[in-house]
Design a protein around this motif. Structure first.
Motif, short mmCIF file in Angstrom:
data_model
loop_
_atom_site.label_atom_id
_atom_site.label_comp_id
_atom_site.label_asym_id
_atom_site.label_seq_id
_atom_site.Cartn_x
_atom_site.Cartn_y
_atom_site.Cartn_z
N ARG A 1 10.34 6.98 -6.38
CA ARG A 1 12.29 7.14 -5.84
C ARG A 1 12.66 7.19 -4.40
NH1 ARG A 1 14.92 7.76 -10.35
NH2 ARG A 1 14.78 5.80 -11.00
N SER A 2 12.08 9.43 -4.47
CA SER A 2 12.18 10.07 -3.50
C SER A 2 11.18 10.13 -2.75
CB SER A 2 13.16 11.11 -4.45
OG SER A 2 12.01 11.91 -4.90
N MET A 3 9.80 10.63 -2.71
CA MET A 3 9.38 11.21 -2.21
C MET A 3 7.57 10.13 -2.54
SD MET A 3 8.77 15.19 -1.94
CE MET A 3 7.48 14.54 -0.63
N LEU B 1 -1.68 11.30 -8.43
CA LEU B 1 -0.70 11.61 -7.81
C LEU B 1 -0.14 11.55 -6.38
CD1 LEU B 1 1.54 14.15 -7.11
CD2 LEU B 1 0.46 15.90 -6.48
N GLU B 2 -1.46 11.73 -5.56
CA GLU B 2 -1.67 11.01 -3.73
C GLU B 2 -0.81 9.24 -4.07
OE1 GLU B 2 -4.76 12.92 -2.74
OE2 GLU B 2 -6.22 10.60 -3.21
N ASN B 3 -1.31 9.03 -5.01
CA ASN B 3 -0.99 7.80 -4.64
C ASN B 3 0.23 6.57 -5.76
OD1 ASN B 3 -3.64 5.95 -3.11
ND2 ASN B 3 -4.61 7.15 -4.56
N GLN B 4 0.51 7.74 -6.56
CA GLN B 4 1.39 7.38 -7.35
C GLN B 4 1.40 6.28 -8.43
OE1 GLN B 4 4.58 8.00 -4.32
NE2 GLN B 4 5.37 9.47 -4.97
N VAL B 5 -0.07 6.66 -8.75
CA VAL B 5 -0.68 5.65 -10.59
C VAL B 5 0.01 6.14 -11.30
CG1 VAL B 5 -1.49 3.90 -8.34
CG2 VAL B 5 -2.49 5.83 -9.44
N VAL B 6 -0.22 5.00 -11.98
CA VAL B 6 -1.09 5.62 -13.61
C VAL B 6 -2.64 5.54 -13.22
CG1 VAL B 6 -1.00 5.31 -15.77
CG2 VAL B 6 1.28 5.09 -14.79
N ARG C 1 3.81 6.70 4.79
CA ARG C 1 2.56 6.21 5.19
C ARG C 1 2.89 5.75 6.91
NH1 ARG C 1 -0.96 2.94 4.81
NH2 ARG C 1 -2.96 3.69 5.39
N ARG C 2 1.73 6.86 7.82
CA ARG C 2 1.72 6.11 8.83
C ARG C 2 0.43 6.25 9.06
NH1 ARG C 2 5.74 9.02 11.70
NH2 ARG C 2 5.18 7.69 13.99
N PRO C 3 0.50 4.95 9.29
CA PRO C 3 -0.84 4.29 9.78
C PRO C 3 -1.67 4.60 11.48
CG PRO C 3 -0.36 2.78 8.22
CD PRO C 3 0.83 4.02 8.87
N GLU C 4 -0.59 4.42 12.39
CA GLU C 4 -0.43 4.89 13.33
C GLU C 4 -1.26 5.74 13.55
OE1 GLU C 4 3.81 5.40 12.65
OE2 GLU C 4 2.27 4.12 12.16
N ALA C 5 -0.94 6.94 13.24
CA ALA C 5 -0.84 8.23 13.21
C ALA C 5 -2.79 9.03 12.86
CB ALA C 5 -0.26 9.56 13.09
N TYR C 6 -3.19 8.19 11.84
CA TYR C 6 -4.47 8.41 11.70
C TYR C 6 -6.19 7.91 12.72
CZ TYR C 6 -1.53 8.12 7.21
OH TYR C 6 -0.05 8.99 7.06
#
Length: 274
Positions: free
Chosen positions: A257-259, A198-203, A265-270
């Motif tokens: 599609r939507s999310m 789910l978090e990576n939206q992969v199979v 991702r916002r890598p600059e915030a990590y």
């Protein structure tokens, strides 16, 4: 294009001829059901460690360019097969997984994260890399690797559409449940599979050992998980083969599609290095 994926829960021991006989039966079954990808468990070529206390006589150590992996490729033919084994490189041993077709090796991974005292038997791998296969771009990991979100995220950022995680995931040894399906380590196995998909939206294609070996009891629960975290097929805690069909491109596009978890991702915030 619709692809059919198969994930195995099965027991494997030290005898390589018996291991290959089991693999041949499983490959025949998967092929007869139209599967183009077959995920076999961690250490399916020669068995896992009989215990996690630094076993003196471990699995047979096989070379990446040796006859055993060539034999596995011959069994694969037009299928993509992922299989775990103990890899020999000089004096070192690695807990590894290989991806093959009849044309040879497509991808390879050495287990990075080592639970308990596994480091007494194996050296650690040092990275996660996706690769192309006839079924789509794929990444692989082994068992405890999936407990670390960075493992799957590294593969997803490298373009993996399918992640195959091969395991020899045991039940709890300190507080085992009478019913394996209720064991807390069975629950964790399922949670990691669904969360990483789910978090990576992969199979997500998850195989595992089943039955017992040495002082370990494995939880089975091979499964295919969609990019929304939904379990598409599963074996339960006993031996079996979970099979599911999907249109890979359409399934991923719909999930993202939507999310889009990678897109948004916002890598600059990590924190650096996260």
């Amino acid at each position: 294009m619709t692809i059919r994926l198969a994930a195995v829960a099965a027991p494997f021991g030290r005898d390589l001829d018996e291991c290959f006989a089991t693999i041949e039966r499983l490959a025949f079954r998967a092929r007869s059901e139209g599967a183009s990808v077959l995920a076999l468990p961690e250490a399916c070529l020669g068995g896992y460690l009989a215990n996690l206390g630094g076993e003196a006589a471990g699995p047979p150590a096989l070379r990446r360019d040796g006859p055993e992996l060539a034999r596995l490729a011959g069994i694969a033919g037009d299928m993509v097969i992922c299989a775990g084994y103990c890899e020999a490189e000089g004096d070192l041993r690695f807990n590894s997984v290989v991806c093959v077709t009849g044309d040879g090796i497509l991808g390879h991974h050495r287990k990075v994260h080592q639970p308990l005292r596994e480091n007494q038997s194996y050296a650690a791998g040092d990275g996660f890399t996706a690769f192309d296969t006839p079924a789509g771009r794929m990444g692989m990991m082994i068992c405890y690797d999936k407990a670390f979100p960075e493992s799957a995220r590294s593969l997803a950022l490298d373009g993996a559409q399918i992640v195959v995680c091969v395991s020899a995931w045991p039940a709890s040894r300190t507080d085992p449940a009478p019913d394996l399906a209720d064991d807390r380590w069975t629950r964790r196995f399922d949670l990691f599979d669904q969360a990483r998909a789910l978090e990576n939206q992969v199979v997500w294609v998850s195989s595992n050992q089943s039955g017992t070996f040495g002082d370990l009891r494995f939880v089975g629960r091979a499964k295919i998980v969609g990019p929304g975290g939904e379990i598409l097929a599963a074996t339960g805690v006993s031996a079996g083969v979970a099979v599911a069909s999907l249109d890979l491109e359409e399934t991923l596009a719909t999930a993202r599609r939507s999310m889009g978890h990678l897109r948004d991702r916002r890598p600059e915030a990590y924190a650096a290095g996260f």
